[in-house]
Motif scaffolding. Structure first.
Motif, PDB file in Angstrom:
ATOM      1  N   VAL A  47      -2.740   8.309  -1.998  1.00  0.00           N
ATOM      2  CA  VAL A  47      -2.173   7.230  -1.188  1.00  0.00           C
ATOM      3  C   VAL A  47      -3.286   6.540  -0.410  1.00  0.00           C
ATOM      4  CG1 VAL A  47       0.099   8.295  -0.985  1.00  0.00           C
ATOM      5  CG2 VAL A  47      -1.646   8.800   0.734  1.00  0.00           C
ATOM      6  N   GLY A  48      -2.967   5.347   0.113  1.00  0.00           N
ATOM      7  CA  GLY A  48      -3.954   4.593   0.882  1.00  0.00           C
ATOM      8  C   GLY A  48      -4.189   5.144   2.269  1.00  0.00           C
ATOM      9  N   GLY A  49      -3.212   5.926   2.789  1.00  0.00           N
ATOM     10  CA  GLY A  49      -3.373   6.498   4.109  1.00  0.00           C
ATOM     11  C   GLY A  49      -2.082   7.086   4.634  1.00  0.00           C
ATOM     12  N   VAL A  50      -2.135   7.450   5.911  1.00  0.00           N
ATOM     13  CA  VAL A  50      -0.999   8.072   6.597  1.00  0.00           C
ATOM     14  C   VAL A  50      -0.663   7.232   7.827  1.00  0.00           C
ATOM     15  CG1 VAL A  50      -0.192  10.144   7.812  1.00  0.00           C
ATOM     16  CG2 VAL A  50      -1.676  10.368   5.799  1.00  0.00           C
ATOM     17  N   LEU A  51       0.613   6.918   7.978  1.00  0.00           N
ATOM     18  CA  LEU A  51       1.113   6.148   9.113  1.00  0.00           C
ATOM     19  C   LEU A  51       1.964   7.067   9.979  1.00  0.00           C
ATOM     20  CD1 LEU A  51       1.226   3.020   9.983  1.00  0.00           C
ATOM     21  CD2 LEU A  51       3.577   3.135   9.125  1.00  0.00           C
TER      22      LEU A  51
ATOM     23  N   THR B 165       0.823  -1.211   0.000  1.00  0.00           N
ATOM     24  CA  THR B 165       0.000   0.000   0.000  1.00  0.00           C
ATOM     25  C   THR B 165       0.857   1.261   0.000  1.00  0.00           C
ATOM     26  OG1 THR B 165      -1.726  -1.160   1.236  1.00  0.00           O
ATOM     27  CG2 THR B 165      -1.810   1.255   1.244  1.00  0.00           C
ATOM     28  N   PRO B 166       0.721   2.115  -1.025  1.00  0.00           N
ATOM     29  CA  PRO B 166       1.408   3.406  -0.993  1.00  0.00           C
ATOM     30  C   PRO B 166       0.817   4.259   0.135  1.00  0.00           C
ATOM     31  CG  PRO B 166       0.472   2.954  -3.179  1.00  0.00           C
ATOM     32  CD  PRO B 166      -0.056   1.924  -2.247  1.00  0.00           C
ATOM     33  N   ALA B 167       1.702   4.893   0.881  1.00  0.00           N
ATOM     34  CA  ALA B 167       1.260   5.678   2.036  1.00  0.00           C
ATOM     35  C   ALA B 167       2.238   6.815   2.279  1.00  0.00           C
ATOM     36  CB  ALA B 167       1.173   4.775   3.268  1.00  0.00           C
ATOM     37  N   LEU B 168       1.912   7.621   3.262  1.00  0.00           N
ATOM     38  CA  LEU B 168       2.798   8.689   3.718  1.00  0.00           C
ATOM     39  C   LEU B 168       3.070   8.484   5.202  1.00  0.00           C
ATOM     40  CD1 LEU B 168       1.103  11.673   1.864  1.00  0.00           C
ATOM     41  CD2 LEU B 168       3.345  10.687   1.353  1.00  0.00           C
ATOM     42  N   PHE B 169       4.290   8.780   5.618  1.00  0.00           N
ATOM     43  CA  PHE B 169       4.701   8.676   7.015  1.00  0.00           C
ATOM     44  C   PHE B 169       4.803  10.089   7.567  1.00  0.00           C
ATOM     45  CE2 PHE B 169       8.018   7.968  10.322  1.00  0.00           C
ATOM     46  CZ  PHE B 169       7.320   7.050  11.086  1.00  0.00           C
ATOM     47  N   LEU B 170       4.074  10.392   8.629  1.00  0.00           N
ATOM     48  CA  LEU B 170       4.003  11.734   9.192  1.00  0.00           C
ATOM     49  C   LEU B 170       4.997  11.883  10.339  1.00  0.00           C
ATOM     50  CD1 LEU B 170       0.770  13.678   9.837  1.00  0.00           C
ATOM     51  CD2 LEU B 170       2.579  13.719  11.516  1.00  0.00           C
ATOM     52  N   GLY B 171       5.805  12.932  10.270  1.00  0.00           N
ATOM     53  CA  GLY B 171       6.674  13.252  11.381  1.00  0.00           C
ATOM     54  C   GLY B 171       8.061  13.679  10.929  1.00  0.00           C
ATOM     55  N   PRO B 172       8.824  14.194  11.822  1.00  0.00           N
ATOM     56  CA  PRO B 172       8.428  14.574  13.174  1.00  0.00           C
ATOM     57  C   PRO B 172       7.674  15.907  13.193  1.00  0.00           C
ATOM     58  CG  PRO B 172      10.739  15.120  12.826  1.00  0.00           C
ATOM     59  CD  PRO B 172      10.255  14.449  11.564  1.00  0.00           C
ATOM     60  N   ILE B 173       6.876  16.061  14.206  1.00  0.00           N
ATOM     61  CA  ILE B 173       6.179  17.324  14.449  1.00  0.00           C
ATOM     62  C   ILE B 173       7.006  18.073  15.486  1.00  0.00           C
ATOM     63  CG2 ILE B 173       4.071  18.431  15.259  1.00  0.00           C
ATOM     64  CD1 ILE B 173       2.704  15.660  14.705  1.00  0.00           C
ATOM     65  N   ALA B 174       7.430  19.276  15.157  1.00  0.00           N
ATOM     66  CA  ALA B 174       8.231  20.063  16.091  1.00  0.00           C
ATOM     67  C   ALA B 174       7.630  21.460  16.218  1.00  0.00           C
ATOM     68  CB  ALA B 174       9.669  20.170  15.599  1.00  0.00           C
ATOM     69  N   VAL B 175       7.485  21.901  17.459  1.00  0.00           N
ATOM     70  CA  VAL B 175       6.948  23.241  17.739  1.00  0.00           C
ATOM     71  C   VAL B 175       7.879  23.915  18.738  1.00  0.00           C
ATOM     72  CG1 VAL B 175       4.991  24.539  18.686  1.00  0.00           C
ATOM     73  CG2 VAL B 175       4.572  22.517  17.266  1.00  0.00           C
ATOM     74  N   ASP B 176       8.205  25.162  18.479  1.00  0.00           N
ATOM     75  CA  ASP B 176       9.035  25.954  19.380  1.00  0.00           C
ATOM     76  C   ASP B 176       8.476  25.863  20.799  1.00  0.00           C
ATOM     77  OD1 ASP B 176       9.396  28.814  20.768  1.00  0.00           O
ATOM     78  OD2 ASP B 176      11.084  28.485  19.402  1.00  0.00           O
ATOM     79  N   ALA B 177       9.349  25.698  21.780  1.00  0.00           N
ATOM     80  CA  ALA B 177       8.934  25.496  23.175  1.00  0.00           C
ATOM     81  C   ALA B 177       7.981  26.575  23.667  1.00  0.00           C
ATOM     82  CB  ALA B 177      10.166  25.432  24.077  1.00  0.00           C
TER      83      ALA B 177
END
Length: 167
Positions: free
Chosen positions: A115-119, A79-91
């Motif tokens: 894509v089929g989804g996000v992992l 399954t074609p997909a997308l991998f999410l991350g990293p999420i970074a936010v200023d402190a």
């Protein structure tokens, strides 16, 4: 002795936009500040090594990058997909909803990516609000707490098999 009350700095609303080439250094610095060098030992990093992001989004405040997130092309089984991350936010910007805004920008993009989804690997309690569910059959390339492997369907309800860099 008198103590003057100190007000927290007033922050303008951060604007979410697609990541640009000139944002790369600031994004790398923000991610390093948020996760430290230990992030390079994480299994999720194996999926990013040697790959280019499919998309990235940043939050700017007064011209400064204060948040970022990227999507990476992968396959889960076939399954074609997308991998999410990293999420970074200023402190100084955490707990204000900026991370959720960045995630939503990624999901909006993913819905048009075919894509089929996000992992992702993350906190189920946080990501359930976006529709993510456990993905117990998605096998990442290294040790991972399988309870933190989550899937958001974009047409493929459940995935199984090895998770690999697409290409």
């Amino acid at each position: 002795m008198t103590t003057a009350a100190v007000s927290p700095p007033v922050l303008t609303q951060a604007a979410i936009a697609p990541e640009r080439r000139e944002d790369h250094a600031a994004v790398d610095a923000l991610v390093l500040a948020a996760f430290g060098p230990g992030r390079f030992a994480k299994t999720a990093e194996r999926l990013r090594e040697g790959s280019a992001p499919a998309a990235g989004f940043v939050a700017h405040d007064d011209g400064r990058v204060v948040g970022s997130v990227r999507l990476w092309p992968i396959t889960v089984g076939e399954t074609p997909a997308l991998f999410l991350g990293p999420i970074a936010v200023d402190a100084r910007r955490r707990s204000a909803g900026l991370g959720a805004d960045l995630v939503q920008a990624c999901l909006d993009h993913a819905r048009t990516a075919g894509v089929g989804g996000v992992l992702l690997v993350g906190d189920r309690g946080y990501f359930e609000r976006f529709g993510f569910v456990a993905a117990p059959e998605a096998m990442l390339p290294g040790p991972v707490d399988q309870r933190r492997v989550l899937w958001l369907s974009m047409g493929v309800e459940a995935v199984a098999g090895p998770v690999r860099i697409a290409g």
